[in-house]
Design an enzyme around this catalytic site. Sequence first.
Site, PDB file in Angstrom:
ATOM      1  N   TYR A 119       0.846  -1.198   0.000  1.00  0.00           N
ATOM      2  CA  TYR A 119       0.000   0.000   0.000  1.00  0.00           C
ATOM      3  C   TYR A 119       0.877   1.243   0.000  1.00  0.00           C
ATOM      4  O   TYR A 119       1.860   1.322   0.748  1.00  0.00           O
ATOM      5  CB  TYR A 119      -0.888   0.004   1.246  1.00  0.00           C
ATOM      6  CG  TYR A 119      -1.745   1.241   1.381  1.00  0.00           C
ATOM      7  CD1 TYR A 119      -3.028   1.280   0.844  1.00  0.00           C
ATOM      8  CD2 TYR A 119      -1.263   2.392   2.023  1.00  0.00           C
ATOM      9  CE1 TYR A 119      -3.818   2.413   0.954  1.00  0.00           C
ATOM     10  CE2 TYR A 119      -2.054   3.529   2.131  1.00  0.00           C
ATOM     11  CZ  TYR A 119      -3.320   3.530   1.601  1.00  0.00           C
ATOM     12  OH  TYR A 119      -4.090   4.659   1.696  1.00  0.00           O
ATOM     13  N   GLU A 207      -3.748   7.474  -4.098  1.00  0.00           N
ATOM     14  CA  GLU A 207      -3.727   6.198  -3.376  1.00  0.00           C
ATOM     15  C   GLU A 207      -3.466   5.058  -4.347  1.00  0.00           C
ATOM     16  O   GLU A 207      -4.175   4.910  -5.349  1.00  0.00           O
ATOM     17  CB  GLU A 207      -5.056   5.971  -2.650  1.00  0.00           C
ATOM     18  CG  GLU A 207      -5.014   4.722  -1.768  1.00  0.00           C
ATOM     19  CD  GLU A 207      -6.335   4.473  -1.040  1.00  0.00           C
ATOM     20  OE1 GLU A 207      -7.361   4.284  -1.717  1.00  0.00           O
ATOM     21  OE2 GLU A 207      -6.333   4.478   0.197  1.00  0.00           O
TER      22      GLU A 207
END
Length: 399
Positions: A119, A207
Amino acid sequence: MNIHEYQAKELYRQYDVSTAVGYPAFSVDEAVAAAGKLPGPVWVVKSQIHAGGRGKGKFKEADAGEAGGVRLAKSVDEVKTFATQMLGNTLVTAQTGEAGKQVNRLYIEDGSAIARELYLSALVDRETSRVAFIVSTEGGMDIEQVAHDTPDKILTMDIDPAAGYQAFHGRKIAFALGLAGKQIKQCVAMVGNLYRMVVEKDMSMLEINPLVVTKDGDLTCLDGKMDFDSNALFRHPEIMELRDFEEEDPMEIEASKHDLAFIKLDGNIGCLVNGAGLAMATLDIIKLYGCEPANFLDVGGSAPKERVTAAFKIILNDDAVKGILVNIFGGIMRCDIIAEGVVAAAKELGVTVPLVVRLEGTNVERGKEILAESGLAIVPADNLADAAKKITDEVKKLG
Ligand code: GDP
Ligand code: MN
């Protein structure tokens, strides 16, 4: 302003950020043609909506099958099947709300063999006034759970804008992500390019979930969620072109045409307010008195009558609105202009719900006169608490 994943990936390419090859598709035929340009043996068919959680989402329609909005196809035929199931149907994810979002665009991508899902995100951190990177080894579809259960698995690092991005930032992130060998070099270059992209394009958020290590040991971005600072869009016509009106609330589109700061909310009391702080206070006090606001609306400090009229029309046209609170503290904004705008909109559309008005400040007497002369059924209020009590009482009466 948000953009679609396939548009975000085009930006990755412009900034030399590694991502899988793929093509957008607006119809089943285009999806099949896109798949034909890719080598296989695995294709990924991805629903393009402005919401995350697509992988774990569910379609409302029975003919869309049981699986979610991101599917792995083993043949071009299967790409065709999935595209047929997704296009035109409504995908409900943890981020769309119950209504879901209609899928009108797809992205057909070359399937990657994934070894690890990581991530990485970047945002403008208000506390430090810097761009901060947030990374975790626990990428994939459950990052919210990770943040909740094991926050120590998430590392945050901000970049000093004066010194800019340095290789050590990238190495620190690489080690936090447990990368090794050539991936470290790839990570240093990638994060540097991402930083440049975030700053140059005035993003408020980026993101990448997942950022993956492939079975070949390469680092590549398999998802992309980007949010741009709308106050900076005037200097990015190329980003503005990516706006997809179908993804936005029609009321918010109408509001943006008139330069109104407007956000649709779930409640039933429409609010017309000047100043963002006062608007927030108005929402708070409506909740305090036991009701829910239908919108956030700031007409701004010095709106002309036309903008006030447009603002009031947006509220009047909202079927969810069962009562309206006009709360104006006029400094630069003149109360008589607000009154004129309200009356003009009301004359055109008619007001069939209770209307409470609290006016204070410049030309307040004239403003009150205009409202009184209009013949509208207005409940005047003396202060914010009084106004909130009156409108919530009215709306509660309706049940
Ligand atoms: P999201 O659910 O909206 O965040 O959509 P993503 O683009 O993140 O896709 C969801 C999941 O699908 C990812 O976390 C991956 O596990 C999986 N996925 C996406 N692309 C590929 C791929 O090329 N190969 C494989 N094996 N899985 C993929
Ligand atoms: Mn994702």
